[in-house]
Enzyme design. Structure first.
Site, PDB file in Angstrom:
ATOM      1  CG  LEU A   1      38.007  45.876  41.012  1.00 13.49           C
ATOM      2  CD1 LEU A   1      36.665  46.175  40.916  1.00 13.49           C
ATOM      3  CD2 LEU A   1      38.709  46.235  39.599  1.00 13.49           C
ATOM      4  CG  ASP A   2      35.886  39.816  44.442  1.00 15.74           C
ATOM      5  OD1 ASP A   2      36.563  39.131  43.376  1.00 15.74           O
ATOM      6  OD2 ASP A   2      35.249  39.183  45.282  1.00 15.74           O
ATOM      7  CB  THR A   3      37.466  40.732  38.735  1.00 18.13           C
ATOM      8  OG1 THR A   3      38.176  39.528  39.224  1.00 18.13           O
ATOM      9  CG2 THR A   3      38.371  41.983  38.328  1.00 18.13           C
TER      10      THR A   3
END
Length: 324
Positions: free
Chosen positions: A184-186
């Protein structure tokens, strides 16, 4: 023998200050430099007492342990008993790591003859070790060991933090499914400018069995638009109507196009929660996203939003949502 009291005091001041700072860093405590300095002064003054014969009674286990408790109180204060005990544990772990590193490097650099000359066999069958380590050796190696400890601990923290953002991704397209671990790359805000659909990224190697054979190795050239144009009638591709070109701007380069697929649905499982969405594109990256192979996809943050359709994981797995 000449003893330089000021040199010993400054050395212990620096060492105690480094140990306290590393303890605070390891415990993620907001530190105040004057408290660290004051606590290090207390520790350095204690070492000076060894040169006063009348104070030899202070070099016992209870006094030493009590002094360490006072140093931690001065440096970090007392918030709760549990927090204080954790500070004590971290402080001693760092001390033991420093001492063990100095002794280990000392013996590593010694020759076999020097090593055996420092070992004595007692009449009772035991062993006695004679340890002689130079002042400057301790001073220099101490900081080398502490820097090494910090680097290792930082790498471990990054690995632990990264695992909290890992999830299982399953993409469903035309009766086919491809699964992998995703990160997950915010900070990922890549989306299709026309439909505003979020774009998650997967390694193209996961899709090689489903893509045209003529595309193999060509996506790395960065001309995805030409591949779509050159897709002729002689080479049938079942997912041709699912192809999309998503413009993006790479690092140190101009605008380019990323080849993407429109899936039936994408299922993301993170921390026991299943999120299924149909409004998404899957971008194909020709490289390797993680050199450690820890993940092979980049999850867009919109895919795990609270307002997305999400279900708790049960013993029975939900079927993919049909395309809209």
């Amino acid at each position: 023998m000449i003893v330089y009291i000021d040199l010993i005091f400054m050395t212990n001041l620096l060492i105690d200050g480094s140990l306290l700072w590393l303890t605070g860093w390891m415990r993620k405590i907001t530190m105040q430099w004057w408290r660290i300095l004051l606590s290090a002064v207390v520790g350095a003054l204690y070492v000076m007492m060894m040169f006063v014969p009348q104070l030899s009674f202070m070099f016992t286990f209870l006094i030493k342990f009590g002094l360490s408790l006072i140093m931690l109180l001065v440096a970090f204060g007392f918030r709760s008993l549990q927090n204080y005990i954790r500070n004590i544990g971290s402080f001693y772990i760092i001390n033991f790591a420093a001492a063990g590193g100095i002794i280990g490097i000392h013996y590593l650099l010694q020759s076999s003859s020097e090593l055996w000359s420092g070992i004595w066999f007692t009449t009772s069958g035991g062993l006695s070790f004679e340890l002689k380590i130079g002042f400057w050796f301790i001073f220099i190696v101490f900081f080398i060991v502490m820097i090494w400890f910090k680097i290792v601990q930082s790498s471990r923290n990054k690995l632990v933090n990264r695992h909290t953002y890992l999830g299982e991704v399953t993409v469903h397209i035309g009766g086919q499914s491809v699964s992998c671990t995703g990160l997950l790359d915010t900070g990922n805000q890549l989306s299709d400018p026309l439909t505003r659909m979020p774009v998650m990224i997967m390694e193209v190697a996961l899709w090689e069995d489903h893509l045209p054979a003529s595309w193999k190795g060509k996506l790395a050239e960065g001309e995805a638009d030409k591949l779509v144009v050159e897709l002729g009638e002689d080479e049938k591709f079942a997912w041709q109507d699912r192809l999309r070109l998503v413009p993006y701007r790479g690092v140190n380069r101009g605008t380019a196009f990323m080849l993407a697929l429109k899936p039936d649905s994408v299922e993301v499982v993170m921390e026991g929660k299943v999120t299924i969405t149909t409004r998404v594109l899957v971008g194909l990256d020709s490289g390797i996203l993680s050199t450690e192979r820890a993940y092979r996809a980049i999850i867009h943050p919109d895919l795990v939003q609270e307002d997305s359709a999400s279900l708790e994981v049960h013993h029975t797995k939900s079927a993919p949502v049909p395309p809209i």
